[in-house]
Design a protein around this motif. Sequence first.
Motif, PDB file in Angstrom:
ATOM      1  N   GLU A 121       0.832  -1.213   0.000  1.00  5.80           N
ATOM      2  CA  GLU A 121       0.000   0.000   0.000  1.00  5.80           C
ATOM      3  C   GLU A 121       0.865   1.260   0.000  1.00  5.80           C
ATOM      4  OE1 GLU A 121      -3.803   1.629  -0.137  1.00  5.80           O
ATOM      5  OE2 GLU A 121      -3.439  -0.509   0.234  1.00  5.80           O
ATOM      6  N   GLN A 122       1.925   1.269   0.802  1.00  7.33           N
ATOM      7  CA  GLN A 122       2.730   2.470   0.968  1.00  7.33           C
ATOM      8  C   GLN A 122       3.644   2.747  -0.231  1.00  7.33           C
ATOM      9  OE1 GLN A 122       2.631   4.713   3.402  1.00  7.33           O
ATOM     10  NE2 GLN A 122       1.122   3.661   4.666  1.00  7.33           N
ATOM     11  N   THR A 123       4.103   1.707  -0.900  1.00  9.71           N
ATOM     12  CA  THR A 123       5.071   1.899  -1.994  1.00  9.71           C
ATOM     13  C   THR A 123       4.418   1.946  -3.371  1.00  9.71           C
ATOM     14  OG1 THR A 123       5.482  -0.491  -2.228  1.00  9.71           O
ATOM     15  CG2 THR A 123       6.840   0.707  -0.648  1.00  9.71           C
ATOM     16  N   LEU A 124       3.143   1.675  -3.460  1.00  9.81           N
ATOM     17  CA  LEU A 124       2.474   1.594  -4.761  1.00  9.81           C
ATOM     18  C   LEU A 124       2.563   2.894  -5.569  1.00  9.81           C
ATOM     19  CD1 LEU A 124       1.010  -0.735  -6.207  1.00  9.81           C
ATOM     20  CD2 LEU A 124      -1.145   0.360  -5.577  1.00  9.81           C
ATOM     21  N   PRO A 125       2.436   4.086  -4.950  1.00 15.66           N
ATOM     22  CA  PRO A 125       2.536   5.310  -5.761  1.00 15.66           C
ATOM     23  C   PRO A 125       3.853   5.433  -6.514  1.00 15.66           C
ATOM     24  CG  PRO A 125       1.570   5.812  -3.620  1.00 15.66           C
ATOM     25  CD  PRO A 125       2.036   4.392  -3.551  1.00 15.66           C
ATOM     26  N   VAL A 126       4.960   5.025  -5.900  1.00 13.30           N
ATOM     27  CA  VAL A 126       6.246   5.118  -6.597  1.00 13.30           C
ATOM     28  C   VAL A 126       6.345   4.037  -7.660  1.00 13.30           C
ATOM     29  CG1 VAL A 126       8.754   5.026  -6.325  1.00 13.30           C
ATOM     30  CG2 VAL A 126       7.342   6.152  -4.598  1.00 13.30           C
ATOM     31  N   TRP A 127       5.835   2.838  -7.382  1.00 12.08           N
ATOM     32  CA  TRP A 127       5.855   1.793  -8.396  1.00 12.08           C
ATOM     33  C   TRP A 127       5.073   2.224  -9.629  1.00 12.08           C
ATOM     34  CZ3 TRP A 127       9.488  -1.424  -8.441  1.00 12.08           C
ATOM     35  CH2 TRP A 127       9.987  -2.009  -7.289  1.00 12.08           C
ATOM     36  N   ALA A 128       4.006   2.987  -9.423  1.00  9.43           N
ATOM     37  CA  ALA A 128       3.237   3.469 -10.571  1.00  9.43           C
ATOM     38  C   ALA A 128       4.096   4.363 -11.462  1.00  9.43           C
ATOM     39  CB  ALA A 128       1.990   4.215 -10.094  1.00  9.43           C
ATOM     40  N   LYS A 129       4.899   5.264 -10.851  1.00 10.20           N
ATOM     41  CA  LYS A 129       5.783   6.117 -11.642  1.00 10.20           C
ATOM     42  C   LYS A 129       6.839   5.297 -12.374  1.00 10.20           C
ATOM     43  CE  LYS A 129       5.333  10.122  -8.550  1.00 10.20           C
ATOM     44  NZ  LYS A 129       6.072  11.055  -7.659  1.00 10.20           N
ATOM     45  N   VAL A 130       7.340   4.257 -11.719  1.00 10.94           N
ATOM     46  CA  VAL A 130       8.396   3.437 -12.314  1.00 10.94           C
ATOM     47  C   VAL A 130       7.862   2.610 -13.479  1.00 10.94           C
ATOM     48  CG1 VAL A 130       9.962   1.508 -11.875  1.00 10.94           C
ATOM     49  CG2 VAL A 130       9.761   3.357 -10.207  1.00 10.94           C
ATOM     50  N   CYS A 131       6.677   2.063 -13.318  1.00  9.77           N
ATOM     51  CA  CYS A 131       6.177   1.078 -14.279  1.00  9.77           C
ATOM     52  C   CYS A 131       5.298   1.661 -15.377  1.00  9.77           C
ATOM     53  CB  CYS A 131       5.387  -0.003 -13.543  1.00  9.77           C
ATOM     54  SG  CYS A 131       6.350  -0.930 -12.338  1.00  9.77           S
ATOM     55  N   ASP A 132       4.722   2.828 -15.171  1.00 11.38           N
ATOM     56  CA  ASP A 132       3.797   3.360 -16.172  1.00 11.38           C
ATOM     57  C   ASP A 132       4.434   3.589 -17.547  1.00 11.38           C
ATOM     58  OD1 ASP A 132       1.449   3.216 -14.823  1.00 11.38           O
ATOM     59  OD2 ASP A 132       1.370   5.322 -14.218  1.00 11.38           O
ATOM     60  N   PRO A 133       5.687   4.030 -17.644  1.00  8.59           N
ATOM     61  CA  PRO A 133       6.256   4.198 -18.996  1.00  8.59           C
ATOM     62  C   PRO A 133       6.280   2.910 -19.807  1.00  8.59           C
ATOM     63  CG  PRO A 133       7.579   5.389 -17.392  1.00  8.59           C
ATOM     64  CD  PRO A 133       6.591   4.571 -16.615  1.00  8.59           C
ATOM     65  N   ILE A 134       6.716   1.806 -19.203  1.00  8.38           N
ATOM     66  CA  ILE A 134       6.755   0.550 -19.946  1.00  8.38           C
ATOM     67  C   ILE A 134       5.347   0.001 -20.122  1.00  8.38           C
ATOM     68  CG2 ILE A 134       7.154  -0.814 -17.870  1.00  8.38           C
ATOM     69  CD1 ILE A 134       8.389  -1.526 -21.443  1.00  8.38           C
ATOM     70  N   ALA A 135       4.471   0.242 -19.141  1.00 13.17           N
ATOM     71  CA  ALA A 135       3.088  -0.209 -19.284  1.00 13.17           C
ATOM     72  C   ALA A 135       2.423   0.484 -20.465  1.00 13.17           C
ATOM     73  CB  ALA A 135       2.306   0.062 -17.998  1.00 13.17           C
ATOM     74  N   THR A 136       2.725   1.759 -20.674  1.00  7.74           N
ATOM     75  CA  THR A 136       2.169   2.486 -21.816  1.00  7.74           C
ATOM     76  C   THR A 136       2.591   1.836 -23.124  1.00  7.74           C
ATOM     77  OG1 THR A 136       2.170   4.564 -20.558  1.00  7.74           O
ATOM     78  CG2 THR A 136       2.097   4.722 -22.964  1.00  7.74           C
ATOM     79  N   ARG A 137       3.870   1.474 -23.234  1.00 15.31           N
ATOM     80  CA  ARG A 137       4.349   0.839 -24.458  1.00 15.31           C
ATOM     81  C   ARG A 137       3.679  -0.511 -24.660  1.00 15.31           C
ATOM     82  NH1 ARG A 137       8.846   2.881 -26.906  1.00 15.31           N
ATOM     83  NH2 ARG A 137       9.283   0.845 -27.818  1.00 15.31           N
ATOM     84  N   MET A 138       3.512  -1.271 -23.590  1.00 13.84           N
ATOM     85  CA  MET A 138       2.906  -2.589 -23.706  1.00 13.84           C
ATOM     86  C   MET A 138       1.440  -2.495 -24.140  1.00 13.84           C
ATOM     87  SD  MET A 138       4.629  -4.196 -20.271  1.00 13.84           S
ATOM     88  CE  MET A 138       3.899  -5.819 -20.393  1.00 13.84           C
ATOM     89  N   VAL A 139       0.724  -1.581 -23.509  1.00 11.83           N
ATOM     90  CA  VAL A 139      -0.700  -1.436 -23.834  1.00 11.83           C
ATOM     91  C   VAL A 139      -0.870  -0.924 -25.256  1.00 11.83           C
ATOM     92  CG1 VAL A 139      -2.788  -0.150 -23.258  1.00 11.83           C
ATOM     93  CG2 VAL A 139      -1.408  -1.154 -21.434  1.00 11.83           C
ATOM     94  N   ASP A 140      -0.076   0.061 -25.657  1.00 10.97           N
ATOM     95  CA  ASP A 140      -0.183   0.580 -27.020  1.00 10.97           C
ATOM     96  C   ASP A 140       0.178  -0.490 -28.050  1.00 10.97           C
ATOM     97  OD1 ASP A 140      -0.990   2.993 -26.056  1.00 10.97           O
ATOM     98  OD2 ASP A 140       0.966   3.985 -26.273  1.00 10.97           O
ATOM     99  N   SER A 141       1.197  -1.286 -27.746  1.00 10.24           N
ATOM    100  CA  SER A 141       1.592  -2.345 -28.675  1.00 10.24           C
ATOM    101  C   SER A 141       0.483  -3.373 -28.840  1.00 10.24           C
ATOM    102  CB  SER A 141       2.873  -3.022 -28.182  1.00 10.24           C
ATOM    103  OG  SER A 141       3.948  -2.114 -28.164  1.00 10.24           O
ATOM    104  N   MET A 142      -0.126  -3.746 -27.736  1.00 10.00           N
ATOM    105  CA  MET A 142      -1.213  -4.731 -27.814  1.00 10.00           C
ATOM    106  C   MET A 142      -2.420  -4.149 -28.531  1.00 10.00           C
ATOM    107  SD  MET A 142      -1.115  -6.671 -24.156  1.00 10.00           S
ATOM    108  CE  MET A 142      -2.422  -7.752 -24.711  1.00 10.00           C
ATOM    109  N   GLY A 143      -2.727  -2.875 -28.235  1.00  9.79           N
ATOM    110  CA  GLY A 143      -3.864  -2.264 -28.909  1.00  9.79           C
ATOM    111  C   GLY A 143      -3.640  -2.159 -30.401  1.00  9.79           C
ATOM    112  N   GLY A 144      -2.407  -1.800 -30.817  1.00  6.02           N
ATOM    113  CA  GLY A 144      -2.111  -1.709 -32.239  1.00  6.02           C
ATOM    114  C   GLY A 144      -2.173  -3.047 -32.924  1.00  6.02           C
ATOM    115  N   ALA A 145      -1.670  -4.091 -32.250  1.00  5.81           N
ATOM    116  CA  ALA A 145      -1.688  -5.422 -32.862  1.00  5.81           C
ATOM    117  C   ALA A 145      -3.111  -5.952 -32.991  1.00  5.81           C
ATOM    118  CB  ALA A 145      -0.835  -6.381 -32.035  1.00  5.81           C
ATOM    119  N   LEU A 146      -3.890  -5.798 -31.942  1.00  6.32           N
ATOM    120  CA  LEU A 146      -5.265  -6.288 -32.007  1.00  6.32           C
ATOM    121  C   LEU A 146      -6.090  -5.476 -32.989  1.00  6.32           C
ATOM    122  CD1 LEU A 146      -5.984  -6.997 -28.234  1.00  6.32           C
ATOM    123  CD2 LEU A 146      -5.788  -8.671 -30.067  1.00  6.32           C
TER     124      LEU A 146
END
Length: 475
Positions: A121-146
Motif C-alpha cells: 500500500e505504501q510503496t504503490l505510488p512510486v511503483w506506478a511512476k516506475v512502471c507506467d512508462p513501460i506499461a504504456t508501451r505494452m498497452v499501445d503495442s497490444m492495442g495496435g496489434a489487435l
Amino acid sequence: MSNTPFGFNRPGDGDDDDRPQDPFSGMGGDMAQFADMLHRFADMIGAQGAGGAAGGPLNWDLAKNIARHTVVEQGDPSVVDAERRQVEEALRLADLWLDERTTLPAGIRTPQAWSRSEWIEQTLPVWAKVCDPIATRMVDSMGGALGGGEIPADMQAMAGPLIGMVKQMAGAMVGGQAGQALGALAREVTGSADVGLPLAPDGVGALLPAGVEAFGEGLEVSADEVRLYLALREAAHQRLFTHVPWLRSHLLGAVEEYARGITVDLSGIEQAVQGLDLSNPEALQEALGGEIQLQPEETPRQKAALARLETALALVEGWVDTVVNEAAEGRLPGSVKLAEAVRRRRATGGPAERTFATLVGLELRPRRLREAAALWRSLTQARGTEGRDAVWDHPDLLPTADDLDDPDGFVHGRDEIEGLSDLDLSNLTKAPEEGEEKPGDGKPDDGPDDGPDDTGPDGKGPGGKPGPDDEGPRA
C-alpha cells in the motif's frame, strides 16, 4: 509475428476484392459479436479492480488487489505493538551510529513497522511512476496489434471504441502481472529501500518484522543484531534520499528513460490467441495470462540509459554498504555474516533484479555493486568521510560507469589529467611551500633586484663578469 496478428487482416493485404469490409470478420464473427464479447470481458475485469490509477495505462487497483492476495494467502500477520517498538528503537539507534560515519544528517522523521500488505500500500505510488512508462508501451503495442494496423476511415467510428476496450484489457493484463511481481517482492523485502529506490513517503523509514525474521533464518545471528543491521541499511538509504535533493528524480528519471527503449514481444500472446474461441471471455483471459517478454532495444541511446541506471543504483547501494559496515564494525559481532548474506542475495538474483526484470525489463548486475562499494571505500581512505560524502553534492560529481571500472583512477586522478583528482583541485589553489617557486614564475622581472644575480650593477656584464664601473662587491 505473422502478417495477420490475432487473425486480423491488415488493410491492403491481399486482393482488395477479397478483403473483408468488416475488419473483425476474420475472427469468425462480425463486429457486433466481438463488441459484445469485449464488453463482457471488460465487465469481468472491472469487477476485479474497477478503473485504473488516475486513468493511467496500467490497472493499479487490480495490481494492488492481486499483490495483497498473493501475500495474504501465504500468511501476512499484522504487526503487534512489541514488534513496532523494536523496529522504532532499532531505527533510532541506527541513526545515532550513522552520525559518526557520514556527514549526511538523519533522514527518518517517522520510523514505522509494516506488514507485507502495508508495504504494498505504501510503496504503490512510486511503483506506478516506475512502471507506467513501460506499461504504456505494452498497452499501445497490444492495442495496435489487435487493431490490425490502420483502420479505414469509414470503419474508425465503429472500431475506435473496440480498440479502447482492447487497451483496457491490456492494462488489466499488465496490471495482473505487476501485482504478481509486487506480491512476490513483498514476501522478500526487509524494508522500504531494498531495491535501492525511494519507495517510502518522505521522512518515513520502515522495516517489515516478517521480512527481518525471514532474512535472519539460518545465519546463527541474534534477532536483535539482524534487526539492527537492517535498520542501519534502511536509515542510510533514507539519509541519501532525504538530503541529496536531486537523487530521487535522478533515479526515477533513469528508470523512465530506460523504459522508453523497451520493445514488447507479443509473439507468445499471438500464439495463445490463435484458434481461441473469442466468444468465451474466460478463455481469453486465461490465454492472455501468460507473461509478456520485454526486450531492450540495442541502440546507443538505450545502452547509455542502461549504463546510467545501473551506475546510479550501484552507487547508492555501494555507499550504503560502505557506511553501514563502518558503523557496524566493532558493535555487531555478526556484521560480517550479515554483510555476506546481503551479497549472496544480490549474487543469486535478489528482489531488485527479479522485480525490475518483470516490471521494467532490467536485470541488475551484482558486479557493479561490488565495484561501487570498492570505490566508496577507497574514496573514504583517500578523502575522509567529508570528502566522500561531498560527491553527492551534484550529479556531475558522481562516478561514471568508466569510473567503476577504474576506481583508483577516479580517487587518485589519472595520467591524462596530469595527476589531479577528479574531486581535488587544491593543487591549483594551495599556497607554495617555503622555498618553492610560484607556479608559472618564469618571466623576466622588471622590478628592482634585491639580491645577487649574474649581471653587473649597470645591467651589463653577463655571466657574473664585473662591468666597467664596478668598484667592488656590494654592501
